[in-house]
Design a protein around this motif. Structure first.
Motif, PDB file in Angstrom:
ATOM      1  N   GLU A 232      19.900  31.341 -33.100  1.00 37.17           N
ATOM      2  CA  GLU A 232      21.223  31.780 -32.635  1.00 37.17           C
ATOM      3  C   GLU A 232      22.283  30.743 -32.987  1.00 37.17           C
ATOM      4  N   LEU A 233      22.564  30.630 -34.269  1.00 37.97           N
ATOM      5  CA  LEU A 233      23.531  29.647 -34.747  1.00 37.97           C
ATOM      6  C   LEU A 233      24.904  30.296 -34.809  1.00 37.97           C
ATOM      7  N   THR A 234      25.895  29.670 -34.168  1.00 41.88           N
ATOM      8  CA  THR A 234      27.225  30.272 -34.079  1.00 41.88           C
ATOM      9  C   THR A 234      28.270  29.561 -34.920  1.00 41.88           C
ATOM     10  N   SER A 235      27.955  28.359 -35.421  1.00 43.80           N
ATOM     11  CA  SER A 235      28.897  27.604 -36.240  1.00 43.80           C
ATOM     12  C   SER A 235      28.139  26.461 -36.908  1.00 43.80           C
ATOM     13  N   THR A 236      28.809  25.788 -37.826  1.00 47.47           N
ATOM     14  CA  THR A 236      28.201  24.615 -38.464  1.00 47.47           C
ATOM     15  C   THR A 236      27.927  23.526 -37.436  1.00 47.47           C
ATOM     16  N   GLU A 237      28.894  23.285 -36.555  1.00 47.42           N
ATOM     17  CA  GLU A 237      28.727  22.250 -35.535  1.00 47.42           C
ATOM     18  C   GLU A 237      27.542  22.577 -34.636  1.00 47.42           C
ATOM     19  N   ASP A 238      27.408  23.835 -34.297  1.00 48.63           N
ATOM     20  CA  ASP A 238      26.303  24.286 -33.465  1.00 48.63           C
ATOM     21  C   ASP A 238      24.969  24.030 -34.166  1.00 48.63           C
ATOM     22  N   ALA A 239      24.883  24.371 -35.452  1.00 50.68           N
ATOM     23  CA  ALA A 239      23.648  24.176 -36.205  1.00 50.68           C
ATOM     24  C   ALA A 239      23.275  22.697 -36.282  1.00 50.68           C
ATOM     25  N   LEU A 240      24.243  21.853 -36.549  1.00 51.19           N
ATOM     26  CA  LEU A 240      23.951  20.419 -36.676  1.00 51.19           C
ATOM     27  C   LEU A 240      23.544  19.816 -35.338  1.00 51.19           C
ATOM     28  N   GLU A 241      24.214  20.220 -34.258  1.00 55.17           N
ATOM     29  CA  GLU A 241      23.833  19.668 -32.953  1.00 55.17           C
ATOM     30  C   GLU A 241      22.391  20.050 -32.619  1.00 55.17           C
TER      31      GLU A 241
END
Length: 595
Positions: A232-241
């Motif tokens: 459930e990835l919602t943004s690049t920042e979300d994926a990296l975190e």
């Protein structure tokens, strides 16, 4: 097919063939092997014995084999592995789904059958397991944890707790706990979720995540509960975190608008982690046929700047590591002989696909049609509803015949927000304001009185007709969107009559329908006919709704009732708030007309 572990006699034959003492059963010659360990592309021949790879050796070293495949000019990759999929979203039974994706190079999938489970309970998972046996596709199942996804806010066809999880996790075909969608329950220590997680941890199997919107201390707490992956990835920042937190990423193809930025962010990392895998999650039948499943995602990521070798590793070796399958994901001696011969790294068209040592597909077509399992009966008659009338689609305010009311309403698609609107009430019915539409939900599983629930919908425009579906994540109740009760009842009754599916109605006429009589979500039709019907319905839906990508799209219809996510959503129990975990009274204030 779940396992292809070679027997001891086969392994002994493989040893002797690798030493040159006996011929191989099959020898793949003159190809170039994509080495998922080193990243190299090297000239090599591959010798197969039975279901396994016996040797990867220099070209021409061995020539003795029962069958020899000259693959000059081709690139050999391990079979592709989809780390998270709901096969139900293809609206095809497993054998028809396998016929499509295996020819595209996908040889293993990790199936979360929680759509079937939400309709049928444990019997739905049993159906998924039995219907997936003896296919050219290796189907590994997960035990659905989200039945329903949000207890107390919705009601599906069953309730899964610790005992149900223990039962399913004891089955050899089940490799873990499926996506844990009840994030609120995890973070607040609900008894149900603690039982489910404990069953997963005690089984020693995987626990899959659904960490949508979680960050900072909430994300850390979610991981501490035992979850180890997320799609459930919602943004690049979300994926990296999430990657930095230690989760295995399952980059999915069902939200392609996120991929350019995610690919760019991955390219800026010091190295590409082995904890990056790929999944399809949900792919409709026409896209599956026309664009492809996992192979389409691979091509997209390459088009966004990632190297083909790196993306293929995500879909093979990384995925095998995630699924704890040391027999898969690599072209190496001792591994299962799931191999794709691609025409080039630029086009990635599968010229041949080998599954467990047998050539099963050539040039995008399976060489045979997989048979449906004979020991399982497809579940039907799951629309447990009486026929409806137009009166069932009139939004009413208790105690108000004529006057005005101030109501809470749902605003937006996918990422919903609360809003308010003042409406007129005439003859007991709300007059839907300009710019608004109505969302309507009715329980279809026979577990409560099934009084329809309704709410005003803002941000979808004024629907010029009705859209109805029995495939609505994740409780799969009957959902109708529209403004005109006559169109809404026509579309809804069509689905009650047909056993489920999707339907469009406009100006008192049925515009399009797709029947899905198996559990209200799968079709009997040949894949090409189903795909054509589904595509036609999607295209005609633009006559009813003005779609505005990336959020207000046709696909969003299936997710309008996902009460596990933050914000307002309508379910069969009422207007809910996923963040507060409450059912909300939509009526804020009323003003009756003076007599």
């Amino acid at each position: 097919m779940t396992d292809n572990l070679a027997s001891l006699p086969i392994r002994q034959q493989a040893i002797n063939a690798a030493l040159g003492k006996i011929p191989f059963d099959r020898l793949l010659i003159n190809a170039r092997v994509i080495d998922m360990v080193t990243g190299e592309i090297r000239d090599a021949d591959v010798g197969l014995v039975g279901s396994m790879i016996a040797s990867v050796h220099p070209r021409g070293k061995f020539t003795q084999a029962v069958n020899i495949d000259d693959l000059s000019g081709y690139f050999l990759s391990p079979g592709l592995i989809d780390t998270h999929v709901h096969i139900e979203s293809s609206h095809l039974p497993p054998e028809k789904y396998a016929e499509i994706v295996v020819a595209q190079g996908t040889t293993t999938v990790f199936w979360d059958p929680h759509e079937l489970a939400n309709v049928l309970g444990v019997a739905g998972v049993e159906y998924a397991v039995k219907a997936s046996r003896d296919l050219p596709l290796r189907v590994i199942c997960a035990a659905p944890s989200s039945v329903p996804s949000t207890p107390g806010l919705e009601m599906s066809g069953a309730d899964f707790k610790g005992q149900e999880m223990q039962t399913m996790l004891s089955w050899p075909e089940v490799a873990g706990v499926a996506e844990v969608m009840d994030m609120y329950g995890v973070l607040n220590g609900s008894e149900r979720m603690m039982e489910i997680l404990d069953a997963g941890l005690r089984s020693g199997k995987l626990i899959e995540g659904h960490a949508r919107g979680l960050k900072d201390e909430q994300l850390q707490a979610y991981l501490a509960a035992g979850v180890t992956s997320d799609h459930e990835l919602t943004s690049t920042e979300d994926a990296l975190e999430k990657l930095r937190a230690g989760l295995t990423l399952q980059i999915r193809g069902s939200h392609p608008y996120l991929l350019p930025d995610i690919a760019a962010a991955l390219l800026n990392l010091p190295h590409l982690s082995s904890q990056i895998t790929l999944c399809t999650d949900d792919v409709p039948p026409d896209h599956l046929l026309e664009k492809g499943g996992l192979i389409a995602l691979i091509k997209l990521l390459i088009s966004h700047g990632l190297r083909a070798e790196d993306v293929l590793r995500m879909a093979t070796l990384n995925a095998a590591i995630r699924l704890r399958r040391s027999d898969l994901g690599l072209i190496a001696a001792g591994r299962t002989a799931d191999i794709i011969a691609f025409d080039s790294l630029e086009t990635l068209n599968p010229a041949k696909v080998f599954v467990a040592g047998d050539c099963v597909a050539e040039h995008g077509k399976l060489l045979f049609s997989p048979a449906a399992a004979t020991d399982v009966i497809a579940p039907r008659n799951t629309m447990r509803l009486e026929k409806l009338t137009g009166e069932d689609f009139r939004l009413k305010i208790p105690g108000l015949i004529n006057g005005k009311a101030r109501l809470r309403n749902i605003k937006g698609a996918r990422f919903t927000q609360w809003s308010e609107v003042t409406v007129a009430v005439r003859d007991g019915a709300v007059q839907i304001p300009e710019g608004f539409s109505l969302i309507w939900v009715q329980h279809r599983h026979g577990r409560h009185d099934a009084t329809p629930k309704m709410a005003l919908l803002e941000g979808w425009g004024e629907l010029r007709g009705a859209i109805a579906t029995s495939y609505s994540h994740d409780s799969h109740n009957l959902v109708v969107l529209g403004r005109d009760p006559a169109d809404m009842v026509l579309a809804a009754n069509q689905l009650i009559d047909s056993g489920g599916g999707m339907a469009l109605a406009q100006n008192g006429n049925l515009l399009a329908k797709v029947d899905m009589p198996i559990a209200g979500m799968l079709s009997d039709l040949p894949a090409n006919i189903l795909a054509a019907q589904f595509k036609n319905l999607r295209e005609l839906s633009a006559q009813i709704a003005d779609w505005e990508p990336p959020y207000r799209v046709f696909k969003a219809i299936e997710g309008t009732c996902l009460a596990c996510n933050n914000g307002p959503h309508l379910t069969d129990l009422g207007l809910t708030d996923g963040g507060l975990r409450e059912i909300i009274n939509p009526v804020l204030e009323i003003w009756p007309d003076e007599a």
